[in-house]
Motif scaffolding. Structure first.
Motif, PDB file in Angstrom:
ATOM      1  N   HIS A 128      -2.903  34.825  62.361  1.00  0.00           N
ATOM      2  CA  HIS A 128      -1.875  34.189  61.531  1.00  0.00           C
ATOM      3  C   HIS A 128      -2.483  33.664  60.230  1.00  0.00           C
ATOM      4  O   HIS A 128      -1.892  33.809  59.149  1.00  0.00           O
ATOM      5  N   GLU A 129      -3.661  33.076  60.318  1.00  0.00           N
ATOM      6  CA  GLU A 129      -4.320  32.504  59.144  1.00  0.00           C
ATOM      7  C   GLU A 129      -4.688  33.579  58.126  1.00  0.00           C
ATOM      8  O   GLU A 129      -4.424  33.431  56.925  1.00  0.00           O
ATOM      9  N   ILE A 130      -5.291  34.678  58.562  1.00  0.00           N
ATOM     10  CA  ILE A 130      -5.706  35.692  57.591  1.00  0.00           C
ATOM     11  C   ILE A 130      -4.488  36.388  56.981  1.00  0.00           C
ATOM     12  O   ILE A 130      -4.540  36.831  55.823  1.00  0.00           O
ATOM     13  N   ARG A 131      -3.382  36.464  57.728  1.00  0.00           N
ATOM     14  CA  ARG A 131      -2.159  37.031  57.151  1.00  0.00           C
ATOM     15  C   ARG A 131      -1.556  36.071  56.124  1.00  0.00           C
ATOM     16  O   ARG A 131      -1.049  36.510  55.086  1.00  0.00           O
ATOM     17  N   MET A 132      -1.612  34.774  56.388  1.00  0.00           N
ATOM     18  CA  MET A 132      -1.085  33.798  55.444  1.00  0.00           C
ATOM     19  C   MET A 132      -1.898  33.822  54.144  1.00  0.00           C
ATOM     20  O   MET A 132      -1.344  33.766  53.046  1.00  0.00           O
ATOM     21  N   VAL A 133      -3.208  33.916  54.259  1.00  0.00           N
ATOM     22  CA  VAL A 133      -4.061  33.992  53.072  1.00  0.00           C
ATOM     23  C   VAL A 133      -3.782  35.278  52.295  1.00  0.00           C
ATOM     24  O   VAL A 133      -3.751  35.280  51.053  1.00  0.00           O
ATOM     25  N   ALA A 134      -3.547  36.383  53.010  1.00  0.00           N
ATOM     26  CA  ALA A 134      -3.228  37.642  52.336  1.00  0.00           C
ATOM     27  C   ALA A 134      -1.896  37.535  51.592  1.00  0.00           C
ATOM     28  O   ALA A 134      -1.749  38.063  50.480  1.00  0.00           O
ATOM     29  N   ALA A 135      -0.913  36.859  52.195  1.00  0.00           N
ATOM     30  CA  ALA A 135       0.372  36.664  51.532  1.00  0.00           C
ATOM     31  C   ALA A 135       0.200  35.855  50.249  1.00  0.00           C
ATOM     32  O   ALA A 135       0.789  36.176  49.208  1.00  0.00           O
ATOM     33  N   ARG A 136      -0.605  34.811  50.302  1.00  0.00           N
ATOM     34  CA  ARG A 136      -0.834  34.012  49.096  1.00  0.00           C
ATOM     35  C   ARG A 136      -1.523  34.846  48.020  1.00  0.00           C
ATOM     36  O   ARG A 136      -1.215  34.719  46.827  1.00  0.00           O
ATOM     37  N   ARG A 137      -2.452  35.678  48.428  1.00  0.00           N
ATOM     38  CA  ARG A 137      -3.142  36.529  47.457  1.00  0.00           C
ATOM     39  C   ARG A 137      -2.151  37.431  46.728  1.00  0.00           C
ATOM     40  O   ARG A 137      -2.257  37.641  45.516  1.00  0.00           O
ATOM     41  N   ASP A 138      -1.163  37.958  47.444  1.00  0.00           N
ATOM     42  CA  ASP A 138      -0.131  38.770  46.803  1.00  0.00           C
ATOM     43  C   ASP A 138       0.696  37.952  45.822  1.00  0.00           C
ATOM     44  O   ASP A 138       1.054  38.420  44.744  1.00  0.00           O
ATOM     45  N   LEU A 139       0.995  36.699  46.178  1.00  0.00           N
ATOM     46  CA  LEU A 139       1.859  35.871  45.344  1.00  0.00           C
ATOM     47  C   LEU A 139       1.167  35.410  44.065  1.00  0.00           C
ATOM     48  O   LEU A 139       1.822  35.185  43.046  1.00  0.00           O
ATOM     49  N   VAL A 140      -0.151  35.233  44.103  1.00  0.00           N
ATOM     50  CA  VAL A 140      -0.875  34.776  42.905  1.00  0.00           C
ATOM     51  C   VAL A 140      -1.401  35.937  42.076  1.00  0.00           C
ATOM     52  O   VAL A 140      -1.914  35.722  40.978  1.00  0.00           O
ATOM     53  N   GLU A 141      -1.271  37.163  42.556  1.00  0.00           N
ATOM     54  CA  GLU A 141      -1.771  38.327  41.831  1.00  0.00           C
ATOM     55  C   GLU A 141      -1.053  38.448  40.495  1.00  0.00           C
ATOM     56  O   GLU A 141       0.178  38.414  40.424  1.00  0.00           O
ATOM     57  N   PRO A 142      -1.804  38.554  39.367  1.00  0.00           N
ATOM     58  CA  PRO A 142      -1.141  38.692  38.064  1.00  0.00           C
ATOM     59  C   PRO A 142      -0.417  40.025  37.953  1.00  0.00           C
ATOM     60  O   PRO A 142      -0.703  40.981  38.663  1.00  0.00           O
ATOM     61  N   GLY A 143       0.547  40.077  37.029  1.00  0.00           N
ATOM     62  CA  GLY A 143       1.311  41.302  36.827  1.00  0.00           C
ATOM     63  C   GLY A 143       2.676  41.189  37.463  1.00  0.00           C
ATOM     64  O   GLY A 143       3.274  40.122  37.544  1.00  0.00           O
ATOM     65  N   ALA A 144       3.184  42.322  37.928  1.00  0.00           N
ATOM     66  CA  ALA A 144       4.523  42.349  38.536  1.00  0.00           C
ATOM     67  C   ALA A 144       4.561  41.443  39.758  1.00  0.00           C
ATOM     68  O   ALA A 144       3.708  41.512  40.631  1.00  0.00           O
ATOM     69  N   LYS A 145       5.585  40.583  39.808  1.00  0.00           N
ATOM     70  CA  LYS A 145       5.701  39.613  40.882  1.00  0.00           C
ATOM     71  C   LYS A 145       6.671  40.119  41.956  1.00  0.00           C
ATOM     72  O   LYS A 145       7.844  40.366  41.678  1.00  0.00           O
TER      73      LYS A 145
END
Length: 334
Positions: free
Chosen positions: A281-298
């Motif tokens: 659950h933790e590594i999936r939550m961190v991966a989700a945050r990484r997608d949300l902070v990724e610059p470019g298309a949101k």
């Protein structure tokens, strides 16, 4: 090289494209605002009481680490209009500055260094003649090093104490290290010819900060290193990362680790202080945050949640806020 404030131009330091050096000087507060701002974290500079100001700012960058040598004259106020992702360490040479960061202002004077955590500083006041070296480090790099040291995911602000002594001990060593890096990289310095040496010196600065400057994880770092995790725990973690977007079960994780579910749970409790499912659950939550902070298309929050296995959007938002201190929609707006 120095350029007027109306035409700041960055240029590669020497022939090595991994190093960049920029130099600016001028008297216009609006130009100073542009110099100090990034696209993600604008800064508004103003001359207090319409007084005259002057500035000279030189920056040298090596990867995700930047060193600044800045001199100012006059009463200048700075307001940060969006949080920064950088941890900023100020090493004063001359003059006073006051930084707004939380409930108590941080005073920066010669002999006393100041650390501003990522996202904490909202403004500053420079009083009279002021010169300092500044070290800018991505919070992500610090967290990456902590993650490697602890063998678990570390996110958020490291919580460094804001003040440290520059006249002795680790503070003096950091000042010397930063000054040597700046001299060695700027103006075609010899360090540009040795990227490996630069990388080692940058790593040394990060380790010096983490191992000798008080922060949220200092007490844990002072404890004896835990025993290496056994092979079955590592196999389970490797399997989780390889199938992070798939609906894997505890039984499948145990089969991949070649142990029983009970043995797997015991191994995670002993060597990761958590359960296998909580770790997934933790590594999936961190991966989700990484997608949300990724610059470019949101992407849409709902799409990110589903991509990483969170099917209940309201529960995802609540758990995300508990984990990172803000809602997914707030992260997306950065």
């Amino acid at each position: 090289m120095s350029v007027g404030s109306d035409a700041p131009l960055p240029y590669p330091a020497g022939q090595n494209s991994s190093f960049w050096e920029t130099a600016y000087s001028g008297t216009d507060p609006d130009a100073l605002s542009e110099i100090l701002s990034t696209s993600a974290s604008p800064i508004k500079a103003a001359a207090q009481a319409n007084s005259s100001i002057a500035y000279r700012c030189n920056f040298v960058s090596a990867g995700d680490l930047t060193i600044a040598d800045c001199a100012y004259d006059g009463a200048i106020s700075l307001r940060r209009e969006a949080p920064s992702s950088k941890v900023i360490i100020f090493l004063p040479v001359e003059g006073n500055a006051v930084f707004d960061a939380g409930q108590e202002p941080i005073h920066s004077v010669p002999g006393r260094g100041a650390i501003l955590g990522a996202g904490r500083a909202t403004g500053a006041r420079l009083l009279g003649s002021r010169r300092h070296l500044g070290l800018f480090v991505d919070q992500a790099r610090i967290n990456g090093q902590l993650t490697h040291m602890f063998e678990r995911t570390i996110t958020g602000d490291a919580g460094f104490l804001p003040h440290f002594d520059l006249t002795a001990g680790p503070g003096l060593l950091l000042r010397q290290l930063v000054a040597n890096l700046y001299r060695g990289l700027g103006g075609g310095g010899l360090l540009q010819e040795s990227p490996l040496a630069v990388s080692a010196l940058c790593d040394a600065a990060i380790f010096l900060l983490l191992e000798t400057f008080p922060h949220r994880y200092s007490n844990e770092l002072a404890l004896p290193a835990p025993a290496p995790a056994p092979r079955h725990v590592k196999w389970a973690i490797d399997f989780m990362h390889a199938h992070i977007t798939e609906p894997i079960s505890l039984n499948e994780i145990a089969m991949a680790a070649k142990v029983s579910i009970r043995t797997l749970q015991q191994g995670f409790r002993q060597f990761r202080n958590t359960t296998p499912i909580a770790y997934l659950h933790e590594i999936r939550m961190v991966a989700a945050r990484r997608d949300l902070v990724e610059p470019g298309a949101k992407p849409a929050v709902a799409d990110v949640a589903l991509r990483w296995g969170f099917t209940h959007l309201g529960r995802f938002a609540a758990e995300y806020k508990k984990r990172f201190g803000e809602l997914p929609s707030q992260t997306l707006k950065r």
